[in-house]
Each structure stands twice: as C-alpha cells, then as structure tokens.
Design an enzyme around this catalytic site. Sequence first.
Site, short mmCIF file in Angstrom:
data_model
loop_
_atom_site.label_atom_id
_atom_site.label_comp_id
_atom_site.label_asym_id
_atom_site.label_seq_id
_atom_site.Cartn_x
_atom_site.Cartn_y
_atom_site.Cartn_z
N GLU A 1 -7.15 8.64 5.86
CA GLU A 1 -7.47 9.35 7.09
C GLU A 1 -7.86 10.80 6.89
OE1 GLU A 1 -4.40 8.81 10.01
OE2 GLU A 1 -4.64 6.64 10.07
N ARG B 1 0.86 -1.19 0.00
CA ARG B 1 0.00 0.00 0.00
C ARG B 1 0.90 1.24 0.00
NH1 ARG B 1 -2.23 3.09 4.59
NH2 ARG B 1 -3.96 4.29 3.79
N HIS C 1 -2.45 10.96 0.53
CA HIS C 1 -1.95 10.75 1.89
C HIS C 1 -1.30 12.06 2.32
CE1 HIS C 1 -0.80 7.32 4.82
NE2 HIS C 1 -0.48 8.46 5.43
N TYR D 1 -4.69 2.07 15.82
CA TYR D 1 -3.50 2.11 16.68
C TYR D 1 -3.81 1.98 18.17
CZ TYR D 1 -0.89 3.37 12.53
OH TYR D 1 -0.32 3.34 11.29
N ASN E 1 -7.74 2.01 9.73
CA ASN E 1 -6.44 2.13 10.41
C ASN E 1 -6.69 2.11 11.91
OD1 ASN E 1 -5.42 2.46 7.87
ND2 ASN E 1 -4.79 4.59 8.14
N GLU F 1 -3.75 -0.05 8.15
CA GLU F 1 -2.59 0.34 8.96
C GLU F 1 -2.76 -0.18 10.37
OE1 GLU F 1 -1.46 4.48 9.22
OE2 GLU F 1 -1.75 4.77 7.06
C1 FCB Z 1 -1.38 7.32 10.57
C2 FCB Z 1 -0.91 7.81 9.23
C3 FCB Z 1 0.44 7.28 8.83
C4 FCB Z 1 1.38 7.16 10.00
C5 FCB Z 1 0.74 6.45 11.16
C6 FCB Z 1 1.63 6.27 12.35
O1 FCB Z 1 -2.23 8.27 11.13
O2 FCB Z 1 -1.83 7.46 8.23
O3 FCB Z 1 0.94 8.09 7.81
O4 FCB Z 1 1.86 8.40 10.34
O5 FCB Z 1 -0.42 7.13 11.55
#
Ligand code: FCB
Length: 481
Positions: free
Chosen positions: A175, A86, A130, A304, A302, A379
């Site tokens: 995002e 990607r 992006h 985290y 995405n 992500e």
């Molecule tokens: C996301 C982004 C990516 C990277 C990660 C850690 O928000 O899409 O570019 O910075 O976080």
Amino acid sequence: MTSGSTDYRDSGLVFPESFVFGSATASYQVEGAVREDGRGQSIWDTFSHTPGRVLNGDTGDVADDHYHRVEEDLDLMKRLNLGAYRFSIAWPRIQPTGRGPANQAGLDFYSRLVDGLLERGITPVATLYHWDLPQALEDEGGWTNRETALAFGEYARLVGHALGDRVAVWTTLNEPWCAAYLGYALGEHAPGRTEPRASFQAAHHLNLAHGLAVQALRAVVTNDPQFSVTLNLHALRGDGPTGAEAVRRIDAIGNRVFTGPMLHGTYPADLLEDTASITDWSFVLEGDTEIIHQKLDVLGVNYYSTSLVRMRNGAGDAGGADGHGEFDASPWPSADDVEFLPQPGPFTSMGWNIEPSGLEELLLAVRAEFPEMPLMVTENGVAFEDVVTEGERGRVVHDDDRIDYLRRHLTAAHRALAAGVDLRGYFVWSLLDNFEWSFGYSMRFGIVRVDFDTLERIPKDSAHWYAQLAATRTIPEARLG
Ligand code: FCB
C-alpha cells in the site's frame, strides 16, 4: 453487529484446486522486540512514541511478541490449515540505519520464519516494505529523498541474497498509497508530515523503490519466485452528474499514480494535469519510468470498503464524509474539490462500510485494465468488538459477524473468478489481533484473538471457519456445527 442485505449469502461454493488460502500480518504490527538483536529504530517507533499520535499512547514495543513466539505462531498457522503466510520484513532489522551491511541476526530471524513455514508446508509470501522505514533515512528526508529509493534497492538485494532460495512470492511494497499520502500529506501515519507536494514526491520514490527492488531481487534469487506489489486500489463509485469526474480524479491520485508507471510504464497525463498547481513532477528523472515498469507475475489487491465521490458544488462546503475539508490536511492533495460522501451501512468498528460487491467490482475493473495480470487478494478482513466468553474448553470468541463478513467477501471473490478473473488466492487480514497503526490496539482484525496482557492466542470462531475453508476449498455454512 449484523450485516444488512443478504444478496451475497451463499455457501458450498468451491474454489479451484490451485487457489491459495492464506493470512497476512506485518512486522511492526506483530513482532515487538523493537530493541533486540540489533534492530534499528523505524519511523513507526518514533511516531508511536510521540504523544498524541496513536490512540491511548499505544506503541509496537511488544505488540504480539511474535518475534519471540514465532514457533507457537507457526504451529497455529499449521493448525489453521493455511496454505500461505504473508509477512513483512522490518527494514531496520536488516539495516539498522537503512544503509550498510546486513545485520545477520535480523536475517536469521526471517530465515527461521521461512524455514518454519516450509517445514509446515506453508508458502512464504514476503513483503519488503510494510511501512517501517529506518528512522535514519527519514532524518535525511525519508521517501521525499530519492536516495531512499536507491537504498531500498540495496536492502532488497541483501534480503534477496539471504532468502532468495526459499521465498515463493516477493512483494516489494504494501500500500504505497498509505505510505505516501497518510504519511506525508495527511500526517495520520508515520512520519506524520503534512506536505502535499512532498507526498507526490514520496509516491514517485516509492514507485522507483519498487522498480529497483524487483531488479535487485531478480539478479540474486535462485528459486524462480514470483514478483509482485500490493496496492490498496480504491473501489470508487460516483454520485450524480459530477460523479464520473470525481471518480476519475481520485482514481488518478489514488490508483493510477501507481499502476500507471508500474504496469503501463508511464504516469497518466490527467494526473500530471490535475496536480499541476502543487507539483511539476520534476523529481521524475529521465529513465525512472522504465525502472519502475518491471514485469510482475501477480498483482496484490487489498480491499476493505468502497468510496462514494462527487465534485463539490461551490465554496463554503469544506467538509466531506472523510472530515477532510479544504483547509485541513488531506490524504488527497490537489483534490479538495472532490467530496467523499457518507455511504449506507452496515459499518465495521473502523467505520468502514461493508460492501462485498465492491470487491467483485474492483477485481473486474483491474482485469479490464490489465487482462493478462494474475491477481491475489492480499488483504481483506474486519475489525469488530469481539467478546470473549468462557467455553467448556477455555475462552472462546463467537465472532459470527466476522464469519459473515469473510463469507460475503469470499463469495464476491468467487463470483469474480466465475466471471473469468485470474484470481490466484485470498489472504485474510489478519492472522492475529495486532497494532492497528494510529488506532493502536483498539481495533481487532485477527481471526485469532490476542490477549494483550498475557499475549495468549485464542482462535476465534472465524479462525475455525477459515481453517475449514482452507482445508476443503469450499465456503462453509455460516456457523460451524
Ligand atoms: C491496511 C494495512 C494493514 C492493516 C489493514 C487494516 O491498510 O495494510 O497493515 O492495517 O489495513
């Protein structure tokens, strides 16, 4: 650092035959070569060159020099058994000022990249945006200007025309939450503006750009690709009696402002009500939501970490865990009365809490709202302070903590699959250590280390671990023999 609870520890879990294991990067974070082959200036060039905006004054001028090392990086991907890659396309390489004819050298670079992937049996997943908006468009208002959305449709057409016989998955935006709110409300991302109303306008024009881009791509591609968008949907948890209301509020501004028009064809009524003191949404013109509401083949998510929220109790309590008090710029315009609470660790170097179950919850919640929509984790990954040591065959990075993070999140993804979520793939962020936006090069998310002095690539232990997973579709043991 070590991770606390062990409830998701498991190995030997097998993913379905068709499940894709990939890795992700983004143009400005890895390419470098910012002044080459006719590339125009982007808002991130401007922002990173403005003193005080990025930690240590870092810029993406060189980054990983991926632009010049693309063959080496493709070989690396092959060695790591990646099923898909990607990447994102830098708009100012294709149209230096965001308008006008395509710059052939820019198209050629991505064409070589796509061919290089296909030659190696790696599926190309291309993101059109992006975050590197041509500066010339920002000079005319950027995403607050409706014209930017129209220009994006034309850019999509040019790229689709050139690569639309080979790209397998098109992602319009990465995002848009960050682009709109971090860029135009908090000001922590380019273009660094702090205008709450403008951020909603930006969010709408990003939505419109998405719809126009899908339409434009669909009209020119010839190989029956999939269309998608990638959202950083917020995994929200409520605290106490006001938790549910706080979750609803943040869900509206953070998640449903995008999924509403894109997937339901309308902005949520509660979002319009909640934000009425800041904007009347008069920038949403007749017919816009029909344009935004395009049929998508897959939704990129995405993930985290989680957020824990509740309503503030009364005046004087201005600072939350995110440090955005009532009087500071905030990425949550119109929600100063929502408080973000500290969460239990462990934490990553970014200070984000590690909570694999949040991924499972999020995937289940998305499935509940959009039962027909196939999903992809586009992500997931982690920054830690990696240590380089001298091994018998050169330099190595024993990043057991990253392996542990990936293992737990992949296990959570596997649980979601087992619960019936139509999850098609997982992309680790990131293939390479890279320019982490306002944190510059201080945060290392790669499964491959990049020495920023020599630009040497050193696959970390997590890269070898991930390569084994990609080859076997089976979650390996925590440590490889
Ligand atoms: C996301 C982004 C990516 C990277 C990660 C850690 O928000 O899409 O570019 O910075 O976080």
